[in-house]
Design a protein around this motif. Structure first.
Motif, PDB file in Angstrom:
ATOM      1  N   VAL A   1       1.097  -1.354  -0.379  1.00  0.00           N
ATOM      2  CA  VAL A   1       0.192  -0.222   0.317  1.00  0.00           C
ATOM      3  C   VAL A   1       1.023   1.636  -0.069  1.00  0.00           C
ATOM      4  N   GLY A   2       1.907   1.135   0.617  1.00  0.00           N
ATOM      5  CA  GLY A   2       2.761   2.121   0.549  1.00  0.00           C
ATOM      6  C   GLY A   2       3.424   2.772  -0.402  1.00  0.00           C
ATOM      7  N   VAL A   3       3.684   1.614  -0.977  1.00  0.00           N
ATOM      8  CA  VAL A   3       4.628   1.677  -2.148  1.00  0.00           C
ATOM      9  C   VAL A   3       3.961   2.069  -3.356  1.00  0.00           C
ATOM     10  N   LEU A   4       2.585   1.712  -3.272  1.00  0.00           N
ATOM     11  CA  LEU A   4       1.680   2.077  -4.361  1.00  0.00           C
ATOM     12  C   LEU A   4       1.629   3.698  -4.298  1.00  0.00           C
ATOM     13  N   LEU A   5       0.901   4.025  -3.012  1.00  0.00           N
ATOM     14  CA  LEU A   5       1.264   5.249  -2.557  1.00  0.00           C
ATOM     15  C   LEU A   5       1.881   6.207  -2.806  1.00  0.00           C
ATOM     16  N   PHE A   6       3.164   6.177  -2.630  1.00  0.00           N
ATOM     17  CA  PHE A   6       4.858   6.626  -3.210  1.00  0.00           C
ATOM     18  C   PHE A   6       4.796   6.904  -4.687  1.00  0.00           C
ATOM     19  N   VAL A   7       4.257   5.611  -6.042  1.00  0.00           N
ATOM     20  CA  VAL A   7       4.049   5.949  -6.586  1.00  0.00           C
ATOM     21  C   VAL A   7       3.277   7.080  -7.431  1.00  0.00           C
ATOM     22  N   ALA A   8       1.845   6.904  -6.770  1.00  0.00           N
ATOM     23  CA  ALA A   8       0.851   7.389  -6.720  1.00  0.00           C
ATOM     24  C   ALA A   8       1.480   9.136  -7.175  1.00  0.00           C
ATOM     25  N   GLY A   9       2.266   9.585  -6.137  1.00  0.00           N
ATOM     26  CA  GLY A   9       2.422  10.783  -6.059  1.00  0.00           C
ATOM     27  C   GLY A   9       3.611  11.303  -6.586  1.00  0.00           C
ATOM     28  N   LEU A  10       4.626   9.875  -6.816  1.00  0.00           N
ATOM     29  CA  LEU A  10       5.375  10.740  -7.848  1.00  0.00           C
ATOM     30  C   LEU A  10       5.037  10.696  -9.124  1.00  0.00           C
ATOM     31  N   ALA A  11       4.439  10.366  -9.314  1.00  0.00           N
ATOM     32  CA  ALA A  11       4.489  10.060 -11.240  1.00  0.00           C
ATOM     33  C   ALA A  11       3.406  11.198 -11.376  1.00  0.00           C
ATOM     34  N   ILE A  12       2.092  11.812 -10.507  1.00  0.00           N
ATOM     35  CA  ILE A  12       1.827  13.661 -10.190  1.00  0.00           C
ATOM     36  C   ILE A  12       2.938  14.789 -10.307  1.00  0.00           C
ATOM     37  N   GLY A  13       4.058  14.099  -9.805  1.00  0.00           N
ATOM     38  CA  GLY A  13       5.439  14.798  -9.827  1.00  0.00           C
ATOM     39  C   GLY A  13       6.521  14.479 -11.218  1.00  0.00           C
ATOM     40  N   VAL A  14       6.454  13.921 -11.821  1.00  0.00           N
ATOM     41  CA  VAL A  14       6.788  13.265 -12.813  1.00  0.00           C
ATOM     42  C   VAL A  14       5.688  14.271 -14.473  1.00  0.00           C
ATOM     43  N   VAL A  15       4.523  14.405 -14.385  1.00  0.00           N
ATOM     44  CA  VAL A  15       4.319  14.601 -15.394  1.00  0.00           C
ATOM     45  C   VAL A  15       4.089  15.655 -15.151  1.00  0.00           C
ATOM     46  N   GLN A  16       4.354  16.341 -13.812  1.00  0.00           N
ATOM     47  CA  GLN A  16       4.182  17.909 -13.694  1.00  0.00           C
ATOM     48  C   GLN A  16       5.751  18.388 -13.920  1.00  0.00           C
ATOM     49  N   PHE A  17       6.780  17.677 -13.823  1.00  0.00           N
ATOM     50  CA  PHE A  17       7.619  18.174 -14.779  1.00  0.00           C
ATOM     51  C   PHE A  17       8.021  17.763 -16.249  1.00  0.00           C
ATOM     52  N   SER A  18       6.824  16.910 -16.415  1.00  0.00           N
ATOM     53  CA  SER A  18       6.877  16.729 -17.768  1.00  0.00           C
ATOM     54  C   SER A  18       6.732  17.739 -18.527  1.00  0.00           C
ATOM     55  N   VAL A  19       5.583  18.196 -18.189  1.00  0.00           N
ATOM     56  CA  VAL A  19       4.781  19.492 -18.508  1.00  0.00           C
ATOM     57  C   VAL A  19       6.041  20.961 -18.877  1.00  0.00           C
ATOM     58  N   TRP A  20       6.593  21.304 -17.321  1.00  0.00           N
ATOM     59  CA  TRP A  20       7.222  22.262 -17.262  1.00  0.00           C
ATOM     60  C   TRP A  20       8.629  22.106 -17.811  1.00  0.00           C
ATOM     61  N   ALA A  21       9.196  20.984 -18.504  1.00  0.00           N
ATOM     62  CA  ALA A  21       9.964  20.605 -19.771  1.00  0.00           C
ATOM     63  C   ALA A  21       9.465  21.129 -21.287  1.00  0.00           C
ATOM     64  N   ALA A  22       8.774  20.900 -20.701  1.00  0.00           N
ATOM     65  CA  ALA A  22       7.924  21.217 -22.580  1.00  0.00           C
ATOM     66  C   ALA A  22       7.876  21.888 -22.796  1.00  0.00           C
ATOM     67  N   SER A  23       7.434  23.007 -21.695  1.00  0.00           N
ATOM     68  CA  SER A  23       7.404  24.703 -22.327  1.00  0.00           C
ATOM     69  C   SER A  23       9.152  25.475 -22.105  1.00  0.00           C
ATOM     70  N   GLY A  24       9.769  24.110 -21.771  1.00  0.00           N
ATOM     71  CA  GLY A  24      10.952  24.983 -22.053  1.00  0.00           C
ATOM     72  C   GLY A  24      11.432  25.250 -20.829  1.00  0.00           C
ATOM     73  N   PHE A  25      11.214  24.718 -19.770  1.00  0.00           N
ATOM     74  CA  PHE A  25      11.560  25.498 -17.916  1.00  0.00           C
ATOM     75  C   PHE A  25      11.355  26.469 -17.922  1.00  0.00           C
TER      76      PHE A  25
END
Length: 389
Positions: free
Chosen positions: A323-347
């Protein structure tokens, strides 16, 4: 060869320099035994008196038991263990309780009750016998908390005059050494399903010229602390549920945008605080679970329920880790998506509110996940079988 008559009742009095009032208490107790015809004894549990209390007791025919371990609870346990009666009635040796009228206690004990509590509020409190702080705040509040936390009908948790079956009380595992012993007797008797009743008793101003051993705030806190520690439900679970639900619902709602309720507006700053409340509440839930499992592991007497047992059976190191790993991965996934959107905009520059609005739930999920994994590890430690010596 004649056998000595069986002792039905032991009257136990804890004693620490009670020379002023001890003789009066012993004479009243002896008078009761003579009048009632009850086969009994007087046991003085002396806790290191230096004023000649021991000689007074011996001269009057009482049995003195020396108890080295200091404290009200220690003295009483020493006296109870040394008692020879089927029943024990305990009371302070300061002449505040009437040892000449113990009939209501003996009647209930003979009727099969395991614990018979005196109730000073029903029987009467002499003017000046109880400080206003104790009469109107301390005793009523602590007794109310005791009834709230545990399924008890006792209205006076801390009455110093009480009777019980000696074997029943010795079996419940009393461990406290101080004034909280009074609460422990009621709490553990209740948790183990002993038959408990309450009878009126009177309280008069004690006959000592010195201040009592009781320290209001210190001993009051010790009573409250004991009640809290034996009820993880109220100490951890209920506050944790409230904090977790309020924080989680609020932070999720604010993840979709600002919220206005009348003239008041809530935005990302509120979301940050609500996420912190969620973490604190979740920590309370974990503490409630871990405390109960630890108590179960060590054999402590803490209330249990079928619902808890069902959760406890599923709470393992492996389930916590998953359960803990699933929660952590879900949060990390949101962070990765957010970082990807930022990277796509040229930071480039970001909108602070929009960025924080997504970063908060991502961080929250990762923190909850990490807490769950650590709790699972602790559960693994608790589940290690040990050999008791």
């Amino acid at each position: 060869m004649s056998l000595a008559p069986e002792i039905e009742l032991s009257i136990v009095m804890p004693c620490l320099n009670e020379a002023e009032t001890l003789a009066t208490c012993i004479r009243k107790a002896l008078g009761y035994l003579e009048r009632s015809g009850v086969a009994g004894e007087i046991v003085i549990a002396d806790n290191g008196s230096t004023d000649g209390s021991q000689k007074i007791a011996l001269d009057l025919g009482a049995r003195v038991v020396d108890v080295e371990a200091k404290g009200y609870g220690s003295a009483l346990m020493g006296g109870i263990q040394a008692a020879r009666g089927i029943y024990v009635i305990m009371g302070d040796a300061d002449d505040s309780y009437d040892f000449s009228n113990l009939d209501p206690f003996v009647e209930r004990l003979r009727a099969g009750d395991d614990l018979v509590m005196g109730n000073r509020f029903r029987g009467g409190i002499e003017p000046g016998a109880m400080p206003p702080l104790h009469k109107y705040l301390g005793n009523p509040v602590l007794s109310f908390i005791g009834r709230l936390f545990f399924p008890s009908e006792i209205r006076d948790f801390h009455c110093g005059l009480r009777g019980f079956r000696r074997d029943s009380i010795l079996e419940i595992g009393l461990i406290t050494t101080g004034m909280e012993f009074a609460s422990e007797v009621v709490v553990k008797s209740t948790l183990l399903g002993l038959k408990i009743s309450e009878v009126p008793t009177t309280l008069k101003k004690d006959g000592r010229s010195r201040p009592p051993h009781l320290r209001s705030w210190r001993d009051g806190w010790r009573h409250l602390r004991f009640l809290l520690l034996f009820s993880p439900r109220w100490l951890f679970l209920y506050p944790g549920v409230v904090g977790f639900l309020v924080g989680l619902v609020g932070s999720i709602a604010l993840a979709f945008g600002p919220i206005e309720i009348g003239p008041v507006g809530f935005d990302v700053s509120t979301q940050v605080y609500l996420s912190a409340l969620t973490v604190v509440g979740y920590q309370g839930l974990l503490f409630a679970l871990l405390t109960k499992l630890y108590a179960q592991h060590e054999g402590f007497f803490i209330p249990r329920s079928r619902r808890f047992q069902a959760v406890a059976e599923r709470a393992t190191l492996e389930s916590g880790a998953i359960v803990g790993v699933l929660l952590f991965v879900a949060g990390l996934a949101i962070g990765v998506v957010q970082f990807s959107v930022w990277a796509a905009s040229g930071f480039g520059p970001q909108d602070v509110s929009d960025t924080v609005r997504l970063a908060v739930p991502a961080a929250l999920l990762m923190m909850l996940g990490f807490q769950t994994v650590m709790a699972g590890m602790f559960l693994g430690i608790l589940s290690i079988p040990v050999q008791r010596r």
